[in-house]
Design an enzyme around this catalytic site. Sequence first.
Site, PDB file in Angstrom:
ATOM      1  N   GLU A  44     -11.649  -6.471   3.294  1.00  0.00           N
ATOM      2  CA  GLU A  44     -11.793  -6.900   4.690  1.00  0.00           C
ATOM      3  C   GLU A  44     -13.250  -7.154   5.058  1.00  0.00           C
ATOM      4  OE1 GLU A  44      -9.761  -4.368   3.800  1.00  0.00           O
ATOM      5  OE2 GLU A  44      -7.834  -5.318   4.230  1.00  0.00           O
ATOM      6  N   HIS A  71      -1.071   0.857  10.212  1.00  0.00           N
ATOM      7  CA  HIS A  71      -0.637  -0.522  10.439  1.00  0.00           C
ATOM      8  C   HIS A  71      -0.438  -0.821  11.926  1.00  0.00           C
ATOM      9  CE1 HIS A  71       0.126  -0.450   6.164  1.00  0.00           C
ATOM     10  NE2 HIS A  71       0.582  -1.683   6.163  1.00  0.00           N
TER      11      HIS A  71
END
Lengths: 368, 325
Positions: free
Chosen positions: B60, B129
Amino acid sequence: MAKQPVDYEALLSSIEASFPMVQILDKDGKVVNEDIMPDLSDDELVELMRRMVWSRVLHDRSMALARQGRLGFYAPTMGQEASQLASHFAFKKQDWLYPGYRDVPQLIQHGLSLPKAFLWSRGNVEGNNYPEDLHAIPPQIIIGAQYIQAMGNAVGQKLAGKEDEVTFTYTGDGGSSQGDVYEGMNFAGRYKAPVVFYIQNNGYAISTPREKQSAANTLAQKAAAAGIPGIQVDGMDPLAVYAVSKQARDWAAAGNGPVLIETITSRFGPHSTSGDDPTRYREQESFDYWEQRDPLIRFRNFLTEKGLWSDEVEEELIEKTKEEVKQAAKEADQAPKMKISNFLRSMYNEPGQNILEQIEKYEAKENN
Amino acid sequence: MANLTMIQAITEALDQEMARDEKVLVFGEDVGKNGGVFRATQGLYDKFGEERVNDTPLAESGIGGMAFGLAVQGFRPIMEIQFFGFVFEVMDSIVGQIARQRYRMGGNLNMPVVVRSPFGGGVHTPEMHADSLEGLMAQSPGLKVVIPSNPYDAKGLMTSAIRDEDPVVFLEHMKLYRSFRDEVPEEQYTVPIGKANVAKEGSDVTVVAYGYMVREALKAAEQLEKDNVSVEVIDLRTVSPIDYETVVASVEKTGRMVMVQEAQRQAGVGNTVISEVSQRAILSLEAPVEFVTSPDTVYPFGQVENLWLPSAADITEAINKVVEF
């Protein structure tokens, strides 16, 4: 006992053998590797020396300005002149520079004016007001972040079809431990992005020595995991630094992807002028060892031997640079006062209600 | 008009804007051939090719650095964070770098980056998540933070986000992706960033919500209509900057307010709205403000998710409390 599947000792020594240190001039300025001598004219050799001397004077005067309270944050550069100026010497005006905070000399050579460099140090936005033809972003403070950004910049250059244009970026031995450094190299390798990564291994982060950063024998070998060339070079040898940089730039510009270069160098002084005392973590022998390897000594010897340099030339240059620094510091004093309302305006191209209300509030105060 | 789910509306916005502007690039983990784990980028790889719809390595922070550099080079990057819980890996790029670069350069450089990411509870994801982390983004000067609550807004807001010269964090609640459809115009249109929407008009109480909680608020409002309580539901649509004008106008009309967010109670978007309302409209209030949130724990283990998340029942209870005060 059954044979082990892999010979670890052999594996480790083969890694070490793959990253030898490139050198052209020894510490006294004698040529030890004529075969890879870069193709530089006499004028270019002199220009490179001039830049290194200029950088040394800039360092000395900056330390003095810092003592007088006329600079803000300053990261000393003495000892790293070959690593910084000879690497930059291999790049072109159109190349993009993503510097760390110690890489102000390269930034100035790339086109940032000296008064603006001082204003950056003092914490004035005018120091980041870059002319359009200066292909650089201001020095990165977050160690390693410049690697992933330089990678993105280079991916952009490639997508835009820019020819003969690359990106180059610098971090240090401490920075080499950051995850971003690996991510930057790995992405750049995957995209074959035209970027040259430097690790200026000056021996210390702030105080943490190089050995405590990694079990890796070289930092250049970190390139291997990303599948890109990794080179270790004598960072006190301007000709070797230039030669490996030139090769790396050519390689990247030709579309072959990124290169990592580790320069073995030394910071002769403190980490910064904000109270760092290197004698707390560094023995006198280390200073002595590295001062004998001063890049100015060996390049001065080399050029004097060739009849290209003299004490008089150097003296004249030193005086000229001192004057240049003096004028730049004066010019920096004239920078306009900063306003909060202008910073509020800088936050967004299209500001929201909160910003608009606050601009009104601060303007009312500022106009009082 | 087509009847689209929110994810289809988002894909359409990306598709049309990529066709209109070749500087727009989409990249992230598994966004290419696979079309993203939720299929938000479905079909784009085939249509625009690998250079513009690109599977990055799985990192990321690297994705964030790539967005930064591409923006400096004049592109309009749309980076996907596969699930917003992974944003911690890229906080420096988004908050420390992209959000600040315009300010750093004295306003002389725009960073037109869109950070797209699914988030939100109720769909039984693994840990990290589902968290509502919009408060972290909204606290960061330099970012705009958009959270659509329906397919129509999602398409118009995404088009605005891509065209915006400022960095926009665009958060897509997973429970809204396919749970219902809207009439969505086939042609391009924009919904302005920074403007709230009156999702339902009412006169007795103002409920301010965003994202999936708008749906729960509307459910509660419908229920309460039967008891003759007229509820006005304000959908913030953008949580930074917040449209205080619309909120305050509604509170001045109804005199009562319930703030609803899926995020935990501590230091978030709802607290900011309540604090601004208290400064701007406290004399219009006839009852203390109620604040419906999830509790101040880490996002819960999957099996207790529905116990933990705020619901229409919680909102109804809060509305009754302020109405009966």
